[in-house]
Design a protein around this motif. Structure first.
Motif, PDB file in Angstrom:
ATOM      1  N   MET A  44       0.784  -1.156   0.150  1.00  9.06           N
ATOM      2  CA  MET A  44      -0.156   0.039   0.030  1.00  9.06           C
ATOM      3  C   MET A  44       0.906   1.204  -0.054  1.00  9.06           C
ATOM      4  O   MET A  44       0.574   2.243  -0.733  1.00  9.06           O
ATOM      5  N   ARG A  45       1.991   1.218   0.720  1.00 10.57           N
ATOM      6  CA  ARG A  45       2.805   2.465   0.877  1.00 10.57           C
ATOM      7  C   ARG A  45       3.363   2.648  -0.446  1.00 10.57           C
ATOM      8  O   ARG A  45       3.590   3.741  -0.781  1.00 10.57           O
ATOM      9  N   TYR A  46       3.755   1.851  -1.289  1.00  7.05           N
ATOM     10  CA  TYR A  46       4.401   2.245  -2.600  1.00  7.05           C
ATOM     11  C   TYR A  46       2.993   2.727  -3.512  1.00  7.05           C
ATOM     12  O   TYR A  46       3.645   3.712  -4.152  1.00  7.05           O
ATOM     13  N   ILE A  47       2.165   2.440  -3.470  1.00  2.00           N
ATOM     14  CA  ILE A  47       0.936   3.147  -4.254  1.00  2.00           C
ATOM     15  C   ILE A  47       0.886   4.635  -3.726  1.00  2.00           C
ATOM     16  O   ILE A  47       0.916   5.547  -4.389  1.00  2.00           O
ATOM     17  N   VAL A  48       0.643   4.677  -2.514  1.00  2.62           N
ATOM     18  CA  VAL A  48       0.829   6.229  -1.911  1.00  2.62           C
ATOM     19  C   VAL A  48       1.971   7.040  -2.349  1.00  2.62           C
ATOM     20  O   VAL A  48       1.693   8.118  -2.830  1.00  2.62           O
ATOM     21  N   ALA A  49       2.807   6.406  -2.179  1.00  2.81           N
ATOM     22  CA  ALA A  49       4.214   7.280  -2.567  1.00  2.81           C
ATOM     23  C   ALA A  49       4.320   7.637  -4.215  1.00  2.81           C
ATOM     24  O   ALA A  49       4.647   8.672  -4.388  1.00  2.81           O
ATOM     25  N   TYR A  50       3.885   6.485  -5.000  1.00  4.51           N
ATOM     26  CA  TYR A  50       3.622   6.804  -6.333  1.00  4.51           C
ATOM     27  C   TYR A  50       2.751   7.857  -6.477  1.00  4.51           C
ATOM     28  O   TYR A  50       3.094   8.863  -7.408  1.00  4.51           O
ATOM     29  N   VAL A  51       1.726   7.711  -5.943  1.00  4.89           N
ATOM     30  CA  VAL A  51       0.568   8.942  -6.446  1.00  4.89           C
ATOM     31  C   VAL A  51       1.133  10.345  -5.987  1.00  4.89           C
ATOM     32  O   VAL A  51       0.916  11.080  -6.664  1.00  4.89           O
ATOM     33  N   PHE A  52       1.693  10.528  -4.810  1.00  5.77           N
ATOM     34  CA  PHE A  52       1.955  11.791  -4.103  1.00  5.77           C
ATOM     35  C   PHE A  52       3.339  12.216  -5.131  1.00  5.77           C
ATOM     36  O   PHE A  52       3.351  13.528  -5.102  1.00  5.77           O
ATOM     37  N   ILE A  53       4.373  11.557  -5.236  1.00  3.93           N
ATOM     38  CA  ILE A  53       5.270  11.889  -5.920  1.00  3.93           C
ATOM     39  C   ILE A  53       5.212  12.240  -7.242  1.00  3.93           C
ATOM     40  O   ILE A  53       5.337  13.388  -7.642  1.00  3.93           O
ATOM     41  N   THR A  54       4.335  11.603  -8.117  1.00  3.79           N
ATOM     42  CA  THR A  54       3.909  11.829  -9.403  1.00  3.79           C
ATOM     43  C   THR A  54       3.049  13.264  -9.398  1.00  3.79           C
ATOM     44  O   THR A  54       3.275  13.996 -10.231  1.00  3.79           O
ATOM     45  N   SER A  55       2.124  13.407  -8.375  1.00  4.74           N
ATOM     46  CA  SER A  55       1.138  14.527  -8.091  1.00  4.74           C
ATOM     47  C   SER A  55       2.120  15.801  -7.893  1.00  4.74           C
ATOM     48  O   SER A  55       1.873  16.763  -8.838  1.00  4.74           O
ATOM     49  N   GLY A  56       3.094  15.683  -7.061  1.00  2.90           N
ATOM     50  CA  GLY A  56       4.028  16.740  -6.922  1.00  2.90           C
ATOM     51  C   GLY A  56       4.626  17.404  -8.166  1.00  2.90           C
ATOM     52  O   GLY A  56       4.618  18.353  -8.416  1.00  2.90           O
ATOM     53  N   LEU A  57       5.295  16.263  -8.603  1.00  2.00           N
ATOM     54  CA  LEU A  57       6.107  16.528  -9.960  1.00  2.00           C
ATOM     55  C   LEU A  57       5.232  17.176 -11.008  1.00  2.00           C
ATOM     56  O   LEU A  57       5.728  18.170 -11.774  1.00  2.00           O
ATOM     57  N   MET A  58       4.226  16.619 -11.211  1.00  2.00           N
ATOM     58  CA  MET A  58       3.388  17.175 -12.360  1.00  2.00           C
ATOM     59  C   MET A  58       2.815  18.526 -12.156  1.00  2.00           C
ATOM     60  O   MET A  58       2.510  19.469 -12.984  1.00  2.00           O
ATOM     61  N   LYS A  59       2.584  18.896 -10.992  1.00  2.00           N
ATOM     62  CA  LYS A  59       2.284  20.297 -10.441  1.00  2.00           C
ATOM     63  C   LYS A  59       3.444  21.126 -10.702  1.00  2.00           C
ATOM     64  O   LYS A  59       3.291  22.369 -11.118  1.00  2.00           O
ATOM     65  N   LEU A  60       4.605  20.741 -10.709  1.00  3.98           N
ATOM     66  CA  LEU A  60       5.571  21.329 -11.097  1.00  3.98           C
ATOM     67  C   LEU A  60       6.088  21.642 -12.714  1.00  3.98           C
ATOM     68  O   LEU A  60       6.437  22.736 -13.150  1.00  3.98           O
ATOM     69  N   ILE A  61       5.514  20.560 -13.434  1.00  2.00           N
ATOM     70  CA  ILE A  61       5.919  20.751 -14.937  1.00  2.00           C
ATOM     71  C   ILE A  61       4.626  20.936 -15.733  1.00  2.00           C
ATOM     72  O   ILE A  61       4.655  21.317 -16.950  1.00  2.00           O
ATOM     73  N   SER A  62       3.432  20.823 -15.036  1.00  2.00           N
ATOM     74  CA  SER A  62       2.125  20.985 -16.003  1.00  2.00           C
ATOM     75  C   SER A  62       1.594  22.331 -15.704  1.00  2.00           C
ATOM     76  O   SER A  62       1.024  22.771 -14.418  1.00  2.00           O
ATOM     77  N   ALA A  63       1.878  23.480 -16.541  1.00  2.00           N
ATOM     78  CA  ALA A  63       1.218  24.661 -16.133  1.00  2.00           C
ATOM     79  C   ALA A  63      -0.117  24.539 -15.986  1.00  2.00           C
ATOM     80  O   ALA A  63      -0.786  25.514 -15.155  1.00  2.00           O
ATOM     81  N   GLU A  64      -1.058  23.815 -16.449  1.00  2.00           N
ATOM     82  CA  GLU A  64      -2.442  23.624 -16.263  1.00  2.00           C
ATOM     83  C   GLU A  64      -2.843  23.142 -14.695  1.00  2.00           C
ATOM     84  O   GLU A  64      -3.609  23.734 -14.426  1.00  2.00           O
ATOM     85  N   LEU A  65      -2.099  22.267 -14.523  1.00  2.00           N
ATOM     86  CA  LEU A  65      -2.177  21.869 -13.074  1.00  2.00           C
ATOM     87  C   LEU A  65      -2.259  22.888 -12.043  1.00  2.00           C
ATOM     88  O   LEU A  65      -2.602  23.225 -11.109  1.00  2.00           O
ATOM     89  N   ALA A  66      -0.807  23.484 -12.510  1.00  2.00           N
ATOM     90  CA  ALA A  66      -0.470  24.734 -11.572  1.00  2.00           C
ATOM     91  C   ALA A  66      -1.622  25.801 -11.361  1.00  2.00           C
ATOM     92  O   ALA A  66      -1.871  26.409 -10.369  1.00  2.00           O
ATOM     93  N   ALA A  67      -1.888  25.878 -12.491  1.00  2.00           N
ATOM     94  CA  ALA A  67      -2.930  26.875 -12.724  1.00  2.00           C
ATOM     95  C   ALA A  67      -4.305  26.745 -12.051  1.00  2.00           C
ATOM     96  O   ALA A  67      -4.872  27.552 -11.209  1.00  2.00           O
ATOM     97  N   GLY A  68      -4.573  25.373 -12.161  1.00  2.00           N
ATOM     98  CA  GLY A  68      -5.760  24.771 -11.388  1.00  2.00           C
ATOM     99  C   GLY A  68      -5.617  24.998  -9.789  1.00  2.00           C
ATOM    100  O   GLY A  68      -6.735  25.399  -9.180  1.00  2.00           O
ATOM    101  N   PHE A  69      -4.753  24.533  -9.546  1.00  2.00           N
ATOM    102  CA  PHE A  69      -4.046  24.824  -7.981  1.00  2.00           C
ATOM    103  C   PHE A  69      -4.351  26.219  -7.420  1.00  2.00           C
ATOM    104  O   PHE A  69      -5.048  26.770  -6.617  1.00  2.00           O
ATOM    105  N   ILE A  70      -3.693  27.227  -8.449  1.00  2.00           N
ATOM    106  CA  ILE A  70      -3.534  28.710  -7.971  1.00  2.00           C
ATOM    107  C   ILE A  70      -4.970  29.336  -8.063  1.00  2.00           C
ATOM    108  O   ILE A  70      -5.216  30.310  -7.120  1.00  2.00           O
ATOM    109  N   ASN A  71      -5.842  28.870  -8.987  1.00  2.00           N
ATOM    110  CA  ASN A  71      -7.041  29.285  -8.918  1.00  2.00           C
ATOM    111  C   ASN A  71      -8.182  28.604  -8.001  1.00  2.00           C
ATOM    112  O   ASN A  71      -9.392  28.939  -7.891  1.00  2.00           O
ATOM    113  N   LEU A  72      -7.705  28.139  -6.853  1.00  2.00           N
ATOM    114  CA  LEU A  72      -8.768  27.588  -6.080  1.00  2.00           C
ATOM    115  C   LEU A  72      -9.026  28.615  -4.884  1.00  2.00           C
ATOM    116  O   LEU A  72     -10.004  28.284  -4.258  1.00  2.00           O
TER     117      LEU A  72
END
Length: 111
Positions: free
Chosen positions: A1-29
């Protein structure tokens, strides 16, 4: 289970760094200091994900991730309640699963 959690959060954090669309969605919350909050969330997701993956300080790493998931549910999924409980349940399904897994990891892992 912890591998799945780690994967999800590491990927989510990295995508917020490289995806302007994801970052903009977060900024507009509507959060205060959205750019700083984005950086904090990205760092927490990546660092805590790595700690969980490495099986180091898992219990401490789970706490900020639980807070992030609760905030994500409140900010991005609760508004869909106006469309009905079933629509909310569908929209929030992955967030709820991640939250439950984080709580299980927190409760099962020794200090």
């Amino acid at each position: 289970m912890r591998y799945i959690v780690a994967y999800v959060f590491i990927t989510s954090g990295l995508m917020k760094l490289i995806s302007a669309e994801l970052a903009a969605g977060f900024i507009n919350l509507g959060l205060p200091y959205p750019h700083k909050m984005l950086k904090i969330v990205v760092l927490l997701e990546i660092i805590c994900g790595i700690l969980i993956l490495a099986n180091k300080a898992v219990k401490k790493a789970a706490i900020p991730l639980i807070a992030i998931m609760i905030a994500a549910l409140l900010l991005t999924k609760v508004p869909s309640l106006h469309a009905g409980i079933l629509q909310f349940a569908f929209n929030a399904r992955l967030d709820i699963v991640m939250l439950v897994i984080l709580i299980i990891i927190y409760n099962r892992h020794p200090k």
